[in-house]
Scaffold this motif. Structure first.
Motif: not given
Length: 281
Positions: A202-205, A239-247, A276-281
């Motif tokens: 996930i981090r790499k991608a 934060r969830r809006d942004l995470s979903q957008y990037l997903a 979010e768990e990996l604090e990428l967002v």
């Protein structure tokens, strides 16, 4: 016959809706031990690495178990995927193949019925597992990425838990069910997330797409998303809006790519939570 085994057989017959399951031609129960094994198999003992099935596990434990399974599948990828040339560990993240390694059969069904947990809305049964007959059923009703997570959830039950029958629910609108999760259901969901979305991959991608390990919405990143900061901030308020957008986004900094959710074959919501768990967002 041991009483606990008799109870398990009774419950398994109820789930299978077959009162004659496990009987041989003479009315005995020898059929229980005659499950056909695949040419290549993985033992749950290897995956659990000294832990006992059925106890409560920490997230660290569950992540290690998922990695153990991934490592076994990657080492034996030529046997598991004989007609494919695999170049990335992401390519082996298939819960159906993993089930076959454990000796299970997986059947897709048009529907598995509905269920109303205490204090929750009516839910569609998305998947079920029988650990005596080594059979898994997955409903075709949810979208493919939801089905894939359901299969990985049932895989978690197969590896982590003892017992006969477990099932995973989804609300009729496709969202998660409203009832709080029992510990075993939470563990199965956690296993599914770790198996389908391993941290390293996930981090790499994520970095390949967004050129960072910690995405922040600012003028530069908004421009890379082809929007002004003011415009995108109106759309992405949490934060969830942004995470979903990037997903789900498929273009950044004028580069086109497959969305993270599609690459890992999970829902946008599942990927957003993992980011979010990996604090990428």
């Amino acid at each position: 016959m041991d009483q606990s085994l008799a109870d398990q057989i009774r419950e398994s017959r109820r789930l299978l809706k077959n009162p004659y399951a496990y009987l041989d031609d003479e009315g005995g129960f020898s059929a229980i031990s005659s499950v056909k094994k695949p040419s290549f198999s993985i033992s749950s003992d290897i995956i659990l690495n000294g832990k006992r099935k059925g106890q409560r596990f920490s997230k660290t434990d569950i992540e290690r178990f998922a990695r153990n399974l991934q490592a076994e599948m990657w080492r034996n990828r030529s046997q598991l995927f004989p007609d494919q040339t695999l170049t990335s560990p992401i390519d082996i993240l298939d819960p159906i193949v993993a089930f076959k390694c454990l000796g299970y059969s997986v059947n897709m069904q048009d529907t598995l019925g509905q269920y109303k947990p205490d204090g929750a809305e009516l839910c569609e049964v998305a998947g079920s597992i029988d650990t005596i007959s080594l059979e898994v059923a997955i409903s075709r009703k949810p979208l493919p990425n939801f089905r894939n997570f359901t299969a990985a959830h049932e895989l978690g039950h197969a590896i982590l838990h003892e017992g006969v029958g477990f099932h995973r629910d989804r609300a009729l609108d496709g969202s998660g069910g409203g009832a709080s999760k029992a510990p075993m259901e939470y563990e199965a969901d956690t296993f599914a997330a770790f198996f389908l979305m391993p941290e390293k991959q996930i981090r790499k991608a994520f970095e390949e797409r967004f050129l960072t390990q910690e995405f922040r919405l600012n003028d530069t990143s908004a421009f890379a998303l082809a929007q002004s900061l003011e415009e995108i901030s109106r759309k992405l308020k949490t934060r969830r809006d942004l995470s979903q957008y990037l997903a789900r986004v498929t273009r950044y900094n004028r580069v086109q790519f497959i969305s993270l959710a599609d690459q890992f074959n999970v829902s946008v919501d599942a990927m957003a939570i993992r980011l979010e768990e990996l604090e990428l967002v």
